[in-house]
Design a protein around this motif. Structure first.
Motif, PDB file in Angstrom:
ATOM      1  N   ASP A 188       3.879   5.116   1.806  1.00 33.35           N
ATOM      2  CA  ASP A 188       2.864   5.425   2.813  1.00 33.35           C
ATOM      3  C   ASP A 188       3.353   4.863   4.156  1.00 33.35           C
ATOM      4  O   ASP A 188       4.170   3.947   4.170  1.00 33.35           O
ATOM      5  CB  ASP A 188       1.596   4.686   2.348  1.00 33.35           C
ATOM      6  CG  ASP A 188       0.435   4.783   3.296  1.00 33.35           C
ATOM      7  OD1 ASP A 188       0.383   5.694   4.115  1.00 33.35           O
ATOM      8  OD2 ASP A 188      -0.454   3.901   3.191  1.00 33.35           O
ATOM      9  N   GLY A 224      -4.829   6.365  -3.482  1.00 30.48           N
ATOM     10  CA  GLY A 224      -4.543   6.120  -2.067  1.00 30.48           C
ATOM     11  C   GLY A 224      -4.572   7.402  -1.266  1.00 30.48           C
ATOM     12  O   GLY A 224      -4.324   8.491  -1.783  1.00 30.48           O
ATOM     13  N   ASP A 225      -4.893   7.250  -0.005  1.00 31.02           N
ATOM     14  CA  ASP A 225      -4.951   8.383   0.902  1.00 31.02           C
ATOM     15  C   ASP A 225      -4.068   8.009   2.096  1.00 31.02           C
ATOM     16  O   ASP A 225      -4.369   6.995   2.750  1.00 31.02           O
ATOM     17  CB  ASP A 225      -6.417   8.569   1.332  1.00 31.02           C
ATOM     18  CG  ASP A 225      -6.650   9.846   2.095  1.00 31.02           C
ATOM     19  OD1 ASP A 225      -5.685  10.374   2.671  1.00 31.02           O
ATOM     20  OD2 ASP A 225      -7.804  10.311   2.129  1.00 31.02           O
ATOM     21  N   GLY A 235      -5.432   3.936   8.161  1.00 31.84           N
ATOM     22  CA  GLY A 235      -5.591   4.200   6.729  1.00 31.84           C
ATOM     23  C   GLY A 235      -4.306   4.742   6.115  1.00 31.84           C
ATOM     24  O   GLY A 235      -4.130   4.722   4.902  1.00 31.84           O
ATOM     25  N   ARG A 291      -8.694   2.755  -6.555  1.00 34.41           N
ATOM     26  CA  ARG A 291      -8.863   4.204  -6.378  1.00 34.41           C
ATOM     27  C   ARG A 291      -7.521   4.791  -5.966  1.00 34.41           C
ATOM     28  O   ARG A 291      -6.573   4.058  -5.689  1.00 34.41           O
ATOM     29  CB  ARG A 291      -9.867   4.426  -5.252  1.00 34.41           C
ATOM     30  CG  ARG A 291      -9.478   3.460  -4.109  1.00 34.41           C
ATOM     31  CD  ARG A 291      -9.748   3.846  -2.757  1.00 34.41           C
ATOM     32  NE  ARG A 291      -9.264   2.823  -1.851  1.00 34.41           N
ATOM     33  CZ  ARG A 291      -8.154   2.901  -1.133  1.00 34.41           C
ATOM     34  NH1 ARG A 291      -7.394   3.978  -1.217  1.00 34.41           N
ATOM     35  NH2 ARG A 291      -7.788   1.940  -0.325  1.00 34.41           N
ATOM     36  N   LYS A 311       1.804   3.097   7.383  1.00 35.11           N
ATOM     37  CA  LYS A 311       0.506   2.520   7.755  1.00 35.11           C
ATOM     38  C   LYS A 311       0.244   2.498   9.255  1.00 35.11           C
ATOM     39  O   LYS A 311      -0.894   2.592   9.689  1.00 35.11           O
ATOM     40  CB  LYS A 311       0.436   1.073   7.244  1.00 35.11           C
ATOM     41  CG  LYS A 311       0.210   0.987   5.750  1.00 35.11           C
ATOM     42  CD  LYS A 311      -1.252   0.704   5.431  1.00 35.11           C
ATOM     43  CE  LYS A 311      -1.619   0.994   4.000  1.00 35.11           C
ATOM     44  NZ  LYS A 311      -0.931   0.167   3.017  1.00 35.11           N
ATOM     45  N   ASN A 340      -5.827  -1.684  -4.958  1.00 36.08           N
ATOM     46  CA  ASN A 340      -7.006  -0.884  -4.638  1.00 36.08           C
ATOM     47  C   ASN A 340      -7.522  -0.323  -5.950  1.00 36.08           C
ATOM     48  O   ASN A 340      -6.791  -0.259  -6.942  1.00 36.08           O
ATOM     49  CB  ASN A 340      -6.658   0.242  -3.661  1.00 36.08           C
ATOM     50  CG  ASN A 340      -6.304  -0.294  -2.285  1.00 36.08           C
ATOM     51  OD1 ASN A 340      -6.968  -1.188  -1.780  1.00 36.08           O
ATOM     52  ND2 ASN A 340      -5.246   0.217  -1.695  1.00 36.08           N
ATOM     53  N   TYR A 351      -4.446   1.017  -8.050  1.00 33.44           N
ATOM     54  CA  TYR A 351      -3.460   1.329  -7.006  1.00 33.44           C
ATOM     55  C   TYR A 351      -2.709   0.035  -6.756  1.00 33.44           C
ATOM     56  O   TYR A 351      -3.290  -0.940  -6.275  1.00 33.44           O
ATOM     57  CB  TYR A 351      -4.221   1.812  -5.789  1.00 33.44           C
ATOM     58  CG  TYR A 351      -3.524   1.905  -4.449  1.00 33.44           C
ATOM     59  CD1 TYR A 351      -2.674   0.917  -3.957  1.00 33.44           C
ATOM     60  CD2 TYR A 351      -3.780   2.998  -3.630  1.00 33.44           C
ATOM     61  CE1 TYR A 351      -2.087   1.027  -2.712  1.00 33.44           C
ATOM     62  CE2 TYR A 351      -3.203   3.115  -2.374  1.00 33.44           C
ATOM     63  CZ  TYR A 351      -2.355   2.116  -1.932  1.00 33.44           C
ATOM     64  OH  TYR A 351      -1.792   2.208  -0.693  1.00 33.44           O
ATOM     65  N   GLU A 405      -1.266   9.128   0.120  1.00 38.23           N
ATOM     66  CA  GLU A 405      -0.243   9.284  -0.915  1.00 38.23           C
ATOM     67  C   GLU A 405      -0.653  10.319  -1.967  1.00 38.23           C
ATOM     68  O   GLU A 405       0.186  11.051  -2.504  1.00 38.23           O
ATOM     69  CB  GLU A 405       0.016   7.948  -1.628  1.00 38.23           C
ATOM     70  CG  GLU A 405       0.534   6.831  -0.744  1.00 38.23           C
ATOM     71  CD  GLU A 405      -0.604   5.934  -0.299  1.00 38.23           C
ATOM     72  OE1 GLU A 405      -1.632   6.447   0.177  1.00 38.23           O
ATOM     73  OE2 GLU A 405      -0.465   4.705  -0.416  1.00 38.23           O
TER      74      GLU A 405
END
Ligand code: AMP
Ligand code: GLY
Length: 430
Positions: A206, A283-284, A220, A281, A208, A279, A263, A286
């Motif tokens: 990702d 990832g956003d 994000g 949940r 950032k 995390n 995550y 990814e």
């Protein structure tokens, strides 16, 4: 199988797109969704962070599976309420979501599970902050303890800036976590968990910071790619063995089993693998790249996890190509993104081979002549995803899509996956 997906963003658009490819999935519903999601499945405008509203909707739809996308509903106990009402839920209960909801809790679990992570201290006052900053030295890493949508972390060479951020968090009522700086490239690994077992997806990276060459404030996430050609061999196995499985085991022993995506945000440092954060949940952004490559039917996989039944499974199947996604954000993101700008060129981008556009902050508006149009409605507006035979091809296809899309003040990074495509990602060695 009828699936309800909670959440408004690009991650949810990617999950829904993948669910629709699963032959066992007959119907998908979204709440609240966005303009892109509403073009492919029915959307329901409820408060998806409300346990009562989410449960009432699942009951009305007679959902066979509820998938919770973002962290806010998880931390608010939406999964608890849905499970209580008898629904299979993909997403942890509030207690297990504390792995993301509190960085101090995550550190406690990592210590108990002997998971490698940065050394850290929790501080509630200036004296402890200053002591910890001096103990670890520069670059300084200061994290808001609670949820901050990726923006609560400051990494800086400047002690005054580190101290200022720490004191701002403390005055706002949070505690702060101060930790050792981890050198080395970052990896996001999503691990599907059923409370006991763990199944890894394909590692992603990702980006950032808002600007090229990792400059400017944290966001994000501005883009991603997968797989990562520069990773050491057996990296994923090592993450499962040293990070994900021990964490899932400790959560189960504590009576708060983790069901959903763990995550693992990791750094590949000089001294080996380290966890930067957990995390609870997907990832956003990814997920937009990772699910573009997943061939295994997603609905069946998430239902098995929700039912505590990952069992003996065949290995996941992947498209062998590479996926890259580039996020386009609104003007002034991440501070105060402007909303309401008309977006042009979406169809032209979608018409390109191997390119798709996944929406995040978009909304349908009616222009002066009464025609519906799609406008910006959030910081990260959309992600352009492309598949290619290698990183260079996937990058050029993704950017070809980005170049078709315009709105006033649109911003995006031009260097997503550039270093990796050039073979220049360096894993530090001792
Ligand atoms: P987090 O919210 O914990 O993921 O932090 C956001 C970003 O800050 C990470 O993706 C890293 O780029 C950076 N970061 C966090 N912790 C560290 C650390 N200990 N060392 C270096 N960079 C870090
Ligand atoms: N892309 C970072 C995150 O989803 O937290």
């Amino acid at each position: 199988m009828k699936v309800l997906v909670l959440g408004p963003g690009g991650r949810e658009h990617a999950i829904i797109t993948a669910l629709l490819r699963d032959p066992a999935v007959t119907e998908v519903h979204s709440a609240p969704g966005n303009a892109g999601i509403s073009a492919i499945v029915p959307t329901h405008s409820i408060d998806a962070n409300s346990p009562e509203e989410a449960t009432a909707l699942a009951e009305r739809l007679e959902a066979d599976l509820v998938v919770i996308g973002p962290e806010a509903p998880l931390v608010a106990g939406v999964a608890d309420a849905l499970r209580e009402a008898g629904f299979p839920v993909f997403g942890p209960d509030a207690a297990a979501a504390q792995l993301e909801g509190s960085k101090a809790f995550a550190k406690e679990i990592m210590a108990e599970a002997d998971v490698p992570t940065a050394m850290s201290r929790v501080a509630h006052d200036a004296a402890t902050v200053e002591e910890a900053l001096d103990a670890f030295g520069a670059p300084y890493v200061v994290k808001d303890d609670g949820l901050a949508a990726g923006k609560g972390v400051v990494v800086t060479e400047r002690r005054d800036e580190a101290l200022e951020h720490a004191m701002a968090c403390i005055s706002a009522g949070s505690s702060v976590v101060i930790e050792e700086y981890l050198d080395g490239p970052e990896v996001s690994l999503f691990v599907i968990c059923d409370g006991q077992r763990t199944v890894p997806l394909s590692p992603a990276q990702d980006f950032k910071r808002i600007f090229d060459r990792d400059e400017g404030p944290n966001t994000g996430g501005m883009g991603a790619y997968t797989p990562l050609p520069w990773l050491p061999e057996n990296f994923t196995d090592e993450v499962i063995r040293r990070v994900a499985q021990p964490t899932v085991d400790v959560m189960a022993q504590r009576g708060t089993p983790f069901v959903g995506v763990l995550y693992c945000g990791l750094a590949v440092t000089r001294r080996g693998l380290r966890v930067i954060e957990f995390n609870a949940r997907f990832g956003d952004p990814e997920t937009q790249a990772v699910l573009a490559r997943l061939k295994t039917p997603l609905g069946q996989l998430l239902l098995a996890a929700a039912n505590g039944d990952l069992g003996e499974r065949e290995a996941l199947q992947w498209d062998l190509r590479t996926a890259v996604d580039v996020v386009m954000a609104a003007e002034h993101y991440p501070d105060a993104p402007r909303k309401g700008d008309a977006i042009h060129g979406l169809d032209d981008a979608e018409a390109l081979d191997d390119v798709s556009v996944l929406h995040a902050g978009t909304r349908i508006d009616t222009d002066a002549s009464g025609n519906p149009s799609i406008v910006t409605h959030g910081g990260r507006v959309l992600a352009v995803v492309a598949l290619g035979d290698d990183l260079s091809e996937a990058r050029s296809k993704a950017y070809a899509g980005v170049h078709k899309i315009t709105w006033e003040g649109a911003q995006y990074r031009t260097d997503i996956a550039e270093l990796a495509a050039a073979g220049d990602v360096v894993v530090p060695t001792t």
